[in-house]
Design a protein around this motif. Structure first.
Motif, PDB file in Angstrom:
ATOM      1  N   PRO A  31      18.649   8.294 -19.589  1.00 41.00           N
ATOM      2  CA  PRO A  31      17.560   9.246 -19.354  1.00 41.00           C
ATOM      3  C   PRO A  31      17.584  10.365 -20.375  1.00 41.00           C
ATOM      4  O   PRO A  31      18.654  10.718 -20.870  1.00 41.00           O
ATOM      5  N   PRO A  36      12.858  10.798 -17.388  1.00 41.13           N
ATOM      6  CA  PRO A  36      13.962  10.107 -16.712  1.00 41.13           C
ATOM      7  C   PRO A  36      13.821   8.591 -16.719  1.00 41.13           C
ATOM      8  O   PRO A  36      14.832   7.885 -16.692  1.00 41.13           O
ATOM      9  N   THR A  37      12.582   8.090 -16.712  1.00 40.25           N
ATOM     10  CA  THR A  37      12.369   6.645 -16.546  1.00 40.25           C
ATOM     11  C   THR A  37      11.168   6.184 -17.368  1.00 40.25           C
ATOM     12  O   THR A  37      10.256   6.960 -17.655  1.00 40.25           O
ATOM     13  N   CYS A  42      15.871   3.145 -16.284  1.00 39.54           N
ATOM     14  CA  CYS A  42      16.368   4.521 -16.113  1.00 39.54           C
ATOM     15  C   CYS A  42      17.549   4.838 -17.028  1.00 39.54           C
ATOM     16  O   CYS A  42      18.099   5.948 -16.955  1.00 39.54           O
ATOM     17  N   ALA A 123      16.366   0.876 -12.145  1.00 43.13           N
ATOM     18  CA  ALA A 123      16.501   1.420 -10.793  1.00 43.13           C
ATOM     19  C   ALA A 123      15.906   0.438  -9.785  1.00 43.13           C
ATOM     20  O   ALA A 123      14.827  -0.107 -10.006  1.00 43.13           O
ATOM     21  N   VAL A 261      23.028   5.117  -8.902  1.00 40.20           N
ATOM     22  CA  VAL A 261      21.633   5.542  -8.809  1.00 40.20           C
ATOM     23  C   VAL A 261      21.285   5.594  -7.330  1.00 40.20           C
ATOM     24  O   VAL A 261      21.338   4.560  -6.646  1.00 40.20           O
ATOM     25  N   ARG A 308       9.997  13.231 -12.519  1.00 33.59           N
ATOM     26  CA  ARG A 308       9.157  12.850 -13.652  1.00 33.59           C
ATOM     27  C   ARG A 308       8.348  14.050 -14.109  1.00 33.59           C
ATOM     28  O   ARG A 308       8.065  14.954 -13.320  1.00 33.59           O
TER      29      ARG A 308
END
Ligand code: MN
Length: 312
Positions: A31, A36-37, A42, A123, A261, A308
């Protein structure tokens, strides 16, 4: 959730020490502070190329899938499911942690050897993150050809998910793609994309520019494309390899700490305690005589999810 829309955001790789007895470092793209994604992707690490005797001793995971994709060299994988397998270039190791798994990753033999690999995490969504662990090895991944506007066609190895009607046999839990794109010097292609998905293009090798503005792909970094595109232009100024990451935007807020996670501070604390207590949830990786990576201490503050960006 606000959608990102089409973007061109460069994410630079940063050097991260992995620690352990043999000091190794990786270059981490995801990240990132800004993002982050990408879809459910991720985590993106590049390990190498470096000459090393790799000894990543047993360590646990929860709530994710690990995707190991070697670029040079071979990696021996062992896990608490009893798997003991060697991964070669062009092959995929996919480990689904679910509620808990542990694994080790070694180079072959005891001498230093040249290694280079991507390791990515996906994730798991709420519906499958507490499921049973699983392991898949895929040696025969489908390859799609993308016709060139100039020069040679591009080859796209579909490692995870789906790309332009071609589907990887590997198990996914959310709509996504992970694909290696190989381009010859001078070739220009329009990669087809799904407009509802967000994407990023990670640099592996060579000199590549992206989109009609000819934005250079940062060396060993990633260019985030956002969503809302049906294609993206890639121009190879030398023989080049990139890795396409994408998927339906992942809307659950993730709490990532160490190799876990999750969603809440409490479940991370429990997973850490379970690993330290040798709980049956994780088990032992055979063949290591009890050697394992201890969990680092928790920070003094409560862990909080990564959110996000509020695209505006
Ligand atoms: Mn791992």
């Amino acid at each position: 959730m606000t959608r990102p829309g089409p973007r061109l955001i460069p994410l630079e790789a940063r050097e991260v020490p992995l620690g352990g007895l043999r000091a190794m470092s990786v270059q981490r793209v995801l990240p990132s502070r800004d993002l982050p994604t990408i879809g459910a992707w991720c985590f993106l690490d590049r390990f190498g190329p470096q000459r090393v005797t790799m000894r990543v001793e047993p360590h646990p995971h929860i709530g994710l899938q690990t995707v190991t994709w070697p670029l040079t060299g071979s990696i021996r994988h062992r896990d608490t499911l009893g798997v003991d397998t060697v991964l070669e270039v062009g092959q995929l190791n996919l480990m689904t942690a679910g509620a808990g798994v542990a694994h080790s990753e070694y180079s072959l033999g005891t001498d230093e050897t040249l290694l280079d690999a991507l390791q990515l995490w996906i994730a798991l969504p709420e519906a499958s993150r507490d499921g049973a662990p699983a392991f898949e090895h895929h040696a025969d991944l489908p390859v799609a050809q993308v016709p060139a506007l100039h020069g040679a066609d591009a080859s796209v190895t579909v490692v995870m998910g789906r790309f332009a009607g071609t589907r990887s046999p590997a198990t996914t839990h959310t709509p996504l793609v992970g694909a290696q794109v190989t381009l010859a010097a001078g070739s220009v292609v329009d990669l087809p994309l799904e407009s509802a998905w967000e994407y990023g293009i990670a640099h592996i090798a060579g000199e590549v520019a992206v989109a009609t503005g000819d934005v250079p792909l940062p060396d060993r970094g990633l260019l985030y494309l956002g969503d809302g595109r049906t294609e993206v232009r890639i121009s190879a100024h030398s023989d080049a390899t990139v890795f396409l990451l994408g998927g339906e935007p992942f809307t659950e807020n993730l709490l990532m700490w160490w190799n876990f996670v999750g969603r809440t501070h409490e479940e991370i604390v429990t997973a850490r305690a379970d690993w330290e207590a040798h709980a049956a949830r994780f088990g032992e990786v055979p063949g290591h005589d009890g050697v394992r990576i201890p969990a680092p201490p928790l920070p003094g503050t409560r862990l909080t999810p990564r959110r996000r960006p509020a695209w505006g």
